[in-house]
Write a protein that holds these residues in place. Structure first.
Motif, short mmCIF file in Angstrom:
data_model
loop_
_atom_site.label_atom_id
_atom_site.label_comp_id
_atom_site.label_asym_id
_atom_site.label_seq_id
_atom_site.Cartn_x
_atom_site.Cartn_y
_atom_site.Cartn_z
N ALA A 1 13.39 -4.15 0.28
CA ALA A 1 14.18 -3.69 0.56
C ALA A 1 14.54 -2.23 1.01
N GLY A 2 13.42 -2.29 2.06
CA GLY A 2 14.12 -1.44 3.52
C GLY A 2 14.48 -1.14 4.25
N TYR A 3 14.37 -0.28 5.68
CA TYR A 3 15.17 -0.22 6.53
C TYR A 3 15.00 -1.60 6.99
N VAL A 4 14.21 -2.21 7.43
CA VAL A 4 14.40 -3.51 8.25
C VAL A 4 15.03 -4.66 7.37
N GLY A 5 14.38 -5.16 5.44
CA GLY A 5 15.32 -5.77 4.69
C GLY A 5 16.47 -5.41 4.88
N VAL B 1 15.31 -8.25 -2.77
CA VAL B 1 14.51 -7.61 -3.94
C VAL B 1 13.62 -6.80 -3.63
N ASP B 2 13.17 -6.03 -4.62
CA ASP B 2 11.95 -4.51 -4.30
C ASP B 2 11.59 -4.44 -5.54
N ILE B 3 10.37 -3.91 -5.68
CA ILE B 3 9.56 -3.49 -6.54
C ILE B 3 10.48 -1.98 -6.73
N SER B 4 10.43 -1.08 -6.09
CA SER B 4 11.59 0.13 -6.31
C SER B 4 13.81 0.30 -7.18
N SER C 1 3.31 -10.80 20.44
CA SER C 1 4.61 -10.17 20.93
C SER C 1 5.58 -8.97 20.38
N LYS C 2 5.82 -8.91 19.37
CA LYS C 2 6.25 -7.45 18.27
C LYS C 2 5.28 -6.67 18.30
N LEU C 3 3.53 -7.29 18.81
CA LEU C 3 2.83 -5.70 18.81
C LEU C 3 2.63 -4.75 20.26
N VAL D 1 8.11 -6.25 3.50
CA VAL D 1 7.46 -5.05 2.77
C VAL D 1 6.88 -4.33 3.72
N ASN D 2 6.35 -2.95 3.15
CA ASN D 2 5.80 -2.11 4.56
C ASN D 2 4.41 -2.91 4.83
N THR D 3 4.24 -2.48 5.85
CA THR D 3 2.58 -2.75 6.16
C THR D 3 1.85 -1.61 6.97
N THR E 1 12.10 9.95 8.46
CA THR E 1 11.52 11.17 9.28
C THR E 1 9.41 10.58 9.87
N ARG E 2 9.61 9.38 8.91
CA ARG E 2 8.23 9.00 9.11
C ARG E 2 7.73 9.14 10.26
N GLU E 3 7.18 9.41 10.93
CA GLU E 3 5.82 9.88 12.01
C GLU E 3 6.91 10.85 12.99
N SER F 1 8.67 4.64 11.93
CA SER F 1 7.23 4.44 11.70
C SER F 1 6.35 3.42 11.75
N CYS F 2 7.01 2.74 13.67
CA CYS F 2 6.36 1.43 13.89
C CYS F 2 5.40 2.14 15.41
N PHE F 3 5.45 2.83 15.95
CA PHE F 3 5.44 2.69 17.53
C PHE F 3 3.90 2.78 16.93
N SER G 1 7.59 -8.44 8.59
CA SER G 1 6.25 -7.04 8.28
C SER G 1 6.25 -7.31 9.60
N THR G 2 5.57 -6.46 10.53
CA THR G 2 4.76 -6.54 11.87
C THR G 2 3.54 -7.02 11.11
N VAL G 3 3.12 -8.14 11.50
CA VAL G 3 1.54 -7.81 11.18
C VAL G 3 0.24 -8.05 12.22
N GLU H 1 -0.23 -8.83 0.85
CA GLU H 1 -0.95 -9.78 -0.27
C GLU H 1 -0.43 -10.12 -1.44
N SER H 2 0.20 -8.48 -1.63
CA SER H 2 0.45 -8.64 -2.96
C SER H 2 1.56 -10.00 -3.06
N ALA H 3 2.93 -9.43 -2.75
CA ALA H 3 3.64 -10.67 -2.33
C ALA H 3 3.01 -11.94 -1.98
N ALA H 4 2.34 -12.03 -1.35
CA ALA H 4 2.22 -13.38 -0.96
C ALA H 4 1.55 -14.37 -2.19
P1 NAI Z 1 10.33 0.02 4.33
O1 NAI Z 1 8.85 0.95 3.75
O2 NAI Z 1 11.33 0.93 4.25
O3 NAI Z 1 10.13 -0.80 3.72
C1 NAI Z 1 9.97 -1.91 2.85
C2 NAI Z 1 9.82 -1.71 1.33
O4 NAI Z 1 9.07 -3.04 0.85
C3 NAI Z 1 9.68 -0.92 0.05
O5 NAI Z 1 11.05 -0.77 -0.59
C4 NAI Z 1 8.80 -1.60 -0.96
O6 NAI Z 1 9.16 -0.56 -2.49
C5 NAI Z 1 8.66 -3.12 -0.50
N1 NAI Z 1 7.47 -3.18 -1.29
C6 NAI Z 1 6.13 -3.36 -1.58
N2 NAI Z 1 5.56 -4.33 -1.57
C7 NAI Z 1 6.39 -4.91 -2.01
C8 NAI Z 1 6.41 -6.25 -3.18
N3 NAI Z 1 5.30 -7.21 -3.68
N4 NAI Z 1 7.39 -6.48 -3.70
C9 NAI Z 1 8.40 -6.36 -3.93
N5 NAI Z 1 8.66 -5.47 -2.59
C10 NAI Z 1 7.88 -4.56 -2.04
O7 NAI Z 1 9.50 -0.26 4.99
P2 NAI Z 1 11.01 -0.96 7.07
O8 NAI Z 1 11.04 0.23 7.50
O9 NAI Z 1 11.70 -1.63 6.27
O10 NAI Z 1 9.49 -1.76 7.80
C11 NAI Z 1 9.48 -3.86 6.78
C12 NAI Z 1 8.26 -4.12 8.07
O11 NAI Z 1 9.27 -4.44 9.12
C13 NAI Z 1 7.68 -2.73 8.38
O12 NAI Z 1 6.20 -3.73 8.73
C14 NAI Z 1 7.12 -2.34 9.75
O13 NAI Z 1 6.60 -2.92 10.32
C15 NAI Z 1 8.60 -3.36 10.09
N6 NAI Z 1 9.57 -3.09 11.34
C16 NAI Z 1 9.83 -2.13 10.94
C17 NAI Z 1 11.23 -1.59 12.21
C18 NAI Z 1 11.32 -0.38 11.20
O14 NAI Z 1 12.37 0.18 12.38
N7 NAI Z 1 11.53 0.60 10.83
C19 NAI Z 1 11.54 -2.68 13.00
C20 NAI Z 1 10.83 -3.43 12.43
C21 NAI Z 1 9.85 -3.87 12.11
#
Ligand code: NAI
Length: 480
Positions: free
Chosen positions: A9-13, A32-35, A215-217, A86-88, A341-343, A271-273, A127-129, A107-110
């Motif tokens: 449930a982060g910036y992308v989810g 859903v999120d573990i946090s 393509s994403k990378l 999830v974050n990578t 503020t990431r990076e 967080s990405c570049f 996620s970007t992988v 991997e733990s999600a899978a």
């Molecule tokens: P984030 O760190 O904001 O969110 C990831 C969330 O996943 C965290 O809340 C974390 O608690 C949760 N999480 C981790 N492991 C888990 C698990 N096993 N079960 C449940 N929840 C779990 O990361 P963000 O920024 O949303 O990025 C996610 C992915 O999307 C990354 O791969 C990133 O490279 C990619 N991405 C990010 C962009 C951005 O602008 N932030 C844009 C495009 C892609």
């Protein structure tokens, strides 16, 4: 009713699922999120991330067909389509440390999906992988799969923070990669049917899995490369008297090049570049392509150079020392309209100034004091792990104060560094600021937001990235 579950449930989810729920009322979406803290925030009036327009979208569908929950296994079990967002992070230890993607969270999600599933699932890589990750995920899911059919899709996200909602409403393209088997193509179509509820069909591209992952990378590497290219030219502008704004405009008028992403600055962040380019570099090295790896590495080297060049400029302009001097830092987020503020280049710039014993007073309209202290205390790459895994109360960095507004931050300062292009920094009362500063009063504009000429008329000594140098700065020692 189709059920979607998004893990992460982060910036992308958060934003992507909120928009899917808004545009597809017949789909139930659970994020859903573990946090626990993050999920509680998504269920409150104070969302965990700041993104223009997001509150409104969430308010319209939360409780209707959009839900946020910590019951990860229950919702994965019930879902037809599972997004994994999830974050990578970049690996900090072991093989590939400092470059390779750390797929621990993925991997733990899978493994969890494999454990709890009792029905066929479409699993979507959001996620970007690294390219070929789908193959590894497939192995985890299908090993001991109890006869369940899993289809893995790659659906990378191209949203930009700060404009995420607009980008999601009106994407340049949606990319879906899948296996070229009948089952794979059926899964691609199922996901396409979700997006085409609001995205024109010709903007939904379908490819094979590896093309979508790569393509994403590649897209992030190209975007970052444009910034490093214009930043490299900005250094030459300063040395020669050319003006980067004029050069970038002239270059961007060429329709083969185009005007976007040509703003010179103190450097890119987010967080990405960097993470994605390092990942690309690692993949190239692993595939025996050192020349290609070195080509992309250079994009990061220029970015690091631009940040240290900025710090050196500040220090050399101020009589070669900032020891004991108060430097006001305006803006800490990696760009405007986000609290992320990431990076952010502000971290490296502040650390550089602290290294020269400056006293720093920071103001950012969206970043909390706790976050700033955490960022300045953290080691490189540690930030990209879930908040609950980070130190809760980092030792506050002495010499760093956080102010509530730009006037307080700049009071009594010897110099100002503008590090984020927040609109409000354009409209500040710089005469008032000047009157309350030590003299000579320096302003280092890392985002080219102020009118340098007007500020010089007030009395400031102004440095602006890539612009002809103030006579004062020309007399100071050269910046390496
Ligand atoms: P984030 O760190 O904001 O969110 C990831 C969330 O996943 C965290 O809340 C974390 O608690 C949760 N999480 C981790 N492991 C888990 C698990 N096993 N079960 C449940 N929840 C779990 O990361 P963000 O920024 O949303 O990025 C996610 C992915 O999307 C990354 O791969 C990133 O490279 C990619 N991405 C990010 C962009 C951005 O602008 N932030 C844009 C495009 C892609």
């Amino acid at each position: 009713m189709v059920k979607i579950c998004c893990i992460g449930a982060g910036y992308v989810g958060g934003p992507t699922m909120a928009v899917i729920a808004l545009k597809c009322p017949s789909i139930e979406v659970v994020v859903v999120d573990i946090s626990v803290a993050r999920i509680n925030a998504w269920n409150s009036d104070q969302l965990p991330i700041y993104e223009p327009g997001l509150d409104d979208v969430v308010k319209q569908c939360r409780g209707r067909n959009l839900f946020f929950s910590t019951e990860v296994e229950k919702h994965v079990f019930e879902a037809d389509i599972i997004f994994v967002s999830v974050n990578t992070p970049t690996k900090t230890r072991g093989l590939g440390a400092g470059k390779a993607a750390d797929l621990t969270y993925w991997e733990s999600a899978a493994r969890m999906i494999a454990d709890v599933s009792k029905s066929d699932k479409i699993v979507v890589e959001k996620s970007t992988v690294p390219v070929k990750t789908a193959e590894a995920i497939e192995k985890i899911l299908t090993h001991n799969s109890k006869g369940i059919n899993y289809q893995i899709l790659s659906n990378p996200e191209f949203l930009a923070e700060g404009t995420a909602i607009q980008d999601l409403f009106n994407p340049d393209r949606v990319l879906i990669g899948g296996r070229e088997t009948p089952e794979g193509q059926k899964a691609v179509q199922a996901l396409k049917d979700v997006y085409t509820q609001w995205v024109p069909e010709d903007r939904v591209l379908t490819t094979n899995l590896w093309s979508a992952e790569l393509s994403k990378l590649a897209a992030n590497a190209f975007l970052a490369q444009r910034i490093s290219s214009v930043n490299a030219i900005s250094a030459l502008c300063e040395a020669t008297g050319a003006n980067i704004t004029e050069v970038a405009y002239s270059v961007g008028m060429d329709s083969r090049i185009g005007p976007k992403f040509l703003n010179a600055s103190v450097g890119f962040g987010g967080s990405c570049f960097q993470k994605d380019i390092l990942n690309l570099v690692y993949i190239c090295e692993c595939n025996g392509l050192p020349e290609v790896a070195n080509y992309w590495k250079q994009v990061i080297k220029i970015n690091d150079y631009q940040k240290s060049r900025f710090v050196n400029r500040v220090v050399s302009s101020m009589f070669n020392t900032v020891s004991g001097k108060k430097i006001a830092v305006l803006g800490f987020a990696f760009k405007k309209d986000t609290g992320d503020t990431r990076e952010t280049p502000a971290i490296d710039v502040c650390k550089g100034l602290l290294g020269d014993k400056a006293s720093i007073s920071i103001y950012d309209p969206q970043v909390t004091e706790d976050q700033i202290q955490r960022d300045l205390a953290m080691n490189k790459f540690d930030w990209d792990h879930p908040i609950h895994l980070q130190p809760m109360s980092p030792t506050a960095v002495k010499q760093v104060a956080v102010a509530w507004d730009a006037y307080e931050a700049t009071k009594g300062a010897h110099g100002i560094c503008i590090l984020t292009e927040w609109d409000e920094f354009k409209a500040l009362d710089y005469q008032r600021i000047y009157d309350n500063m030590q003299k000579p009063a320096f302003l280092f504009d890392g985002r080219n937001v102020v009118d340098a000429e007007k500020l010089r008329e007030i009395g400031f000594i102004v440095y602006a990235i890539g612009k002809p140098l103030d006579p004062w700065l020309k007399d100071m020692p050269a910046v390496a």
